[in-house]
Enzyme design. Structure first.
Site, PDB file in Angstrom:
ATOM      1  N   GLU A   3       0.891  -1.147   0.000  1.00 32.87           N
ATOM      2  CA  GLU A   3       0.000   0.000   0.000  1.00 32.87           C
ATOM      3  C   GLU A   3       0.936   1.205   0.000  1.00 32.87           C
ATOM      4  O   GLU A   3       2.148   1.041  -0.139  1.00 32.87           O
ATOM      5  CB  GLU A   3      -0.932  -0.041   1.218  1.00 32.87           C
ATOM      6  CG  GLU A   3      -1.835  -1.280   1.175  1.00 32.87           C
ATOM      7  CD  GLU A   3      -2.876  -1.332   2.254  1.00 32.87           C
ATOM      8  OE1 GLU A   3      -3.357  -0.264   2.643  1.00 32.87           O
ATOM      9  OE2 GLU A   3      -3.202  -2.427   2.713  1.00 32.87           O
ATOM     10  N   LYS A  58      -0.065   4.233  -4.768  1.00 28.48           N
ATOM     11  CA  LYS A  58       0.685   2.980  -4.814  1.00 28.48           C
ATOM     12  C   LYS A  58       1.558   2.887  -6.065  1.00 28.48           C
ATOM     13  O   LYS A  58       2.128   1.834  -6.349  1.00 28.48           O
ATOM     14  CB  LYS A  58      -0.287   1.796  -4.775  1.00 28.48           C
ATOM     15  CG  LYS A  58      -1.226   1.812  -3.581  1.00 28.48           C
ATOM     16  CD  LYS A  58      -2.341   0.784  -3.712  1.00 28.48           C
ATOM     17  CE  LYS A  58      -3.389   1.018  -2.634  1.00 28.48           C
ATOM     18  NZ  LYS A  58      -4.574   0.136  -2.814  1.00 28.48           N
ATOM     19  N   HIS A  92      11.211 -15.406  -7.641  1.00 30.13           N
ATOM     20  CA  HIS A  92      10.142 -14.582  -8.208  1.00 30.13           C
ATOM     21  C   HIS A  92      10.622 -13.236  -8.770  1.00 30.13           C
ATOM     22  O   HIS A  92       9.810 -12.356  -9.013  1.00 30.13           O
ATOM     23  CB  HIS A  92       9.023 -14.325  -7.186  1.00 30.13           C
ATOM     24  CG  HIS A  92       8.399 -15.590  -6.674  1.00 30.13           C
ATOM     25  ND1 HIS A  92       8.146 -15.806  -5.329  1.00 30.13           N
ATOM     26  CD2 HIS A  92       8.015 -16.702  -7.302  1.00 30.13           C
ATOM     27  CE1 HIS A  92       7.620 -17.003  -5.174  1.00 30.13           C
ATOM     28  NE2 HIS A  92       7.530 -17.565  -6.369  1.00 30.13           N
ATOM     29  N   ARG A 111       2.896 -13.222  -7.520  1.00 29.05           N
ATOM     30  CA  ARG A 111       1.583 -13.609  -8.054  1.00 29.05           C
ATOM     31  C   ARG A 111       1.269 -13.007  -9.414  1.00 29.05           C
ATOM     32  O   ARG A 111       0.141 -13.055  -9.871  1.00 29.05           O
ATOM     33  CB  ARG A 111       0.494 -13.232  -7.049  1.00 29.05           C
ATOM     34  CG  ARG A 111       0.580 -14.146  -5.858  1.00 29.05           C
ATOM     35  CD  ARG A 111      -0.391 -13.812  -4.784  1.00 29.05           C
ATOM     36  NE  ARG A 111       0.169 -14.280  -3.518  1.00 29.05           N
ATOM     37  CZ  ARG A 111      -0.338 -14.064  -2.337  1.00 29.05           C
ATOM     38  NH1 ARG A 111      -1.454 -13.380  -2.230  1.00 29.05           N
ATOM     39  NH2 ARG A 111       0.231 -14.523  -1.268  1.00 29.05           N
ATOM     40  N   ARG A 150     -20.907   9.890  -3.360  1.00 28.13           N
ATOM     41  CA  ARG A 150     -21.007   8.433  -3.427  1.00 28.13           C
ATOM     42  C   ARG A 150     -22.031   7.889  -2.441  1.00 28.13           C
ATOM     43  O   ARG A 150     -22.135   8.366  -1.321  1.00 28.13           O
ATOM     44  CB  ARG A 150     -19.622   7.823  -3.166  1.00 28.13           C
ATOM     45  CG  ARG A 150     -18.543   8.336  -4.118  1.00 28.13           C
ATOM     46  CD  ARG A 150     -18.684   7.745  -5.499  1.00 28.13           C
ATOM     47  NE  ARG A 150     -18.509   6.319  -5.443  1.00 28.13           N
ATOM     48  CZ  ARG A 150     -17.324   5.708  -5.545  1.00 28.13           C
ATOM     49  NH1 ARG A 150     -16.233   6.419  -5.746  1.00 28.13           N
ATOM     50  NH2 ARG A 150     -17.243   4.398  -5.473  1.00 28.13           N
ATOM     51  N   ARG A 259     -14.466  -7.515   0.707  1.00 28.06           N
ATOM     52  CA  ARG A 259     -13.127  -7.575   1.286  1.00 28.06           C
ATOM     53  C   ARG A 259     -13.192  -7.888   2.769  1.00 28.06           C
ATOM     54  O   ARG A 259     -14.090  -7.434   3.471  1.00 28.06           O
ATOM     55  CB  ARG A 259     -12.418  -6.218   1.107  1.00 28.06           C
ATOM     56  CG  ARG A 259     -12.640  -5.589  -0.230  1.00 28.06           C
ATOM     57  CD  ARG A 259     -11.860  -6.241  -1.338  1.00 28.06           C
ATOM     58  NE  ARG A 259     -10.592  -5.563  -1.463  1.00 28.06           N
ATOM     59  CZ  ARG A 259      -9.437  -6.224  -1.577  1.00 28.06           C
ATOM     60  NH1 ARG A 259      -9.415  -7.525  -1.591  1.00 28.06           N
ATOM     61  NH2 ARG A 259      -8.325  -5.555  -1.682  1.00 28.06           N
TER      62      ARG A 259
END
Length: 271
Positions: A3, A58, A92, A111, A150, A259
DNA sequence: CGCTATGTTGTTCC
DNA sequence: AGGAACAACATAGC
């Protein structure tokens, strides 16, 4: 665990390790991670050196001495690892910048949710992706204007990078806990006082996390993050990690906006 | 084996 | 047009 505070920490790491060394080659294990085709990426960057960085939310941007801009996004599990060529490639490290110095910068992509590529400019990228002002810079007025439009629960609204940039799943829970606002409160029904508390909590949580280089274990005891499962330490009392830091109640674990969500049912109530 | 995961994007239905 | 809700992405770890 990228984050905003982690990406800020990676930015410092990038500056401390990878500046002012000519790029000799770029090794790419999986081209799906590139947002620029491999030939263009290589032709543009080989021979150049990284000389400056910028972070927005980010997103990490690295500028070369030749005036090009590289964008990196760390997805859910991305990381950076700088290592000497005499050592084996880190696990990785699917994209590797090979420097003429004999060192390498590995972009760790466990990932494959990570992305890297050239952008014409930072401003162009931010506009194209509708990235809002960074969490450390956004004003109360900017935040209020977006939130009041919103109608969904406040948690997904704060996770939306077009509301404020840099907030992810654990930070939003921490911000709402510090602001004493329930994650399912409807965004357009929040009071001016609650909006002010959320704005202030965003700055407080981000600055605190950056001070500790995103090392969760070092965060103040007053942080909800210690109640999350993955903070559990064998040295802690087994029950301690599930209680509200204020000692008011057991932390509730549920799902909001699809989430995993943690909150205190006493500190954060729906009126 | 089944389940979850720190993020983003695409699709579908308003 | 654009918001809301949710699936999909690819892989690791428990």
């Amino acid at each position: 665990m990228p984050e905003l505070p982690e990406v800020e920490t990676y930015r410092h790491y990038f500056e401390a390790t990878s500046f002012h060394q000519a790029i000799e080659a770029i090794e790419v294990e999986d081209r799906k991670l590139l947002t620029t085709d491999y030939a263009t990426l290589t032709e543009t960057l080989v021979g150049q050196s990284f000389a400056a960085t910028r972070r927005v939310g980010k997103n990490l941007f690295a500028f070369t001495d030749g005036g090009h801009t590289l964008h990196l996004h760390f997805g859910m599990t991305g990381d950076l690892e700088y290592y000497h060529s005499s050592l084996p490639r880190p696990r990785h490290a699917r994209i590797v910048f090979v420097f003429r110095s004999g060192f390498n910068l590995g972009f760790i992509c466990p990932r494959k949710f990570e992305r890297i590529g050239l952008v014409s400019s930072v401003e162009d990228y931010l506009k194209r992706k509708k990235i809002a002002p960074d969490g450390l810079e956004i004003t109360l007025e900017q935040l209020t204007e977006t939130i009041q439009k919103r109608k969904s629960p406040i948690k997904p609204v704060l996770l939306d990078q077009s509301t404020v940039a840099g907030i992810g799943n654990w930070i939003v829970d921490e911000v709402l806990f510090q602001a004493k606002v329930h994650p399912e409160r409807l965004a357009n029904e929040l009071t001016p006082s609650e909006l002010e508390q959320i704005h202030s909590a965003i700055g407080f949580v981000l600055r605190t996390a950056i001070e500790h280089e995103a090392n969760y274990g070092l965060f103040p005891r007053s942080f909800l993050i210690h109640a999350r499962e993955w903070d559990a330490s064998p040295f802690e009392h087994p029950d301690q990690h599930k209680r509200c830091p204020e000692g008011h109640a057991d932390i509730v674990q549920t799902r909001v906006g699809g989430r995993a969500t943690y909150f205190c049912p006493v500190c954060q109530v729906i009126p």
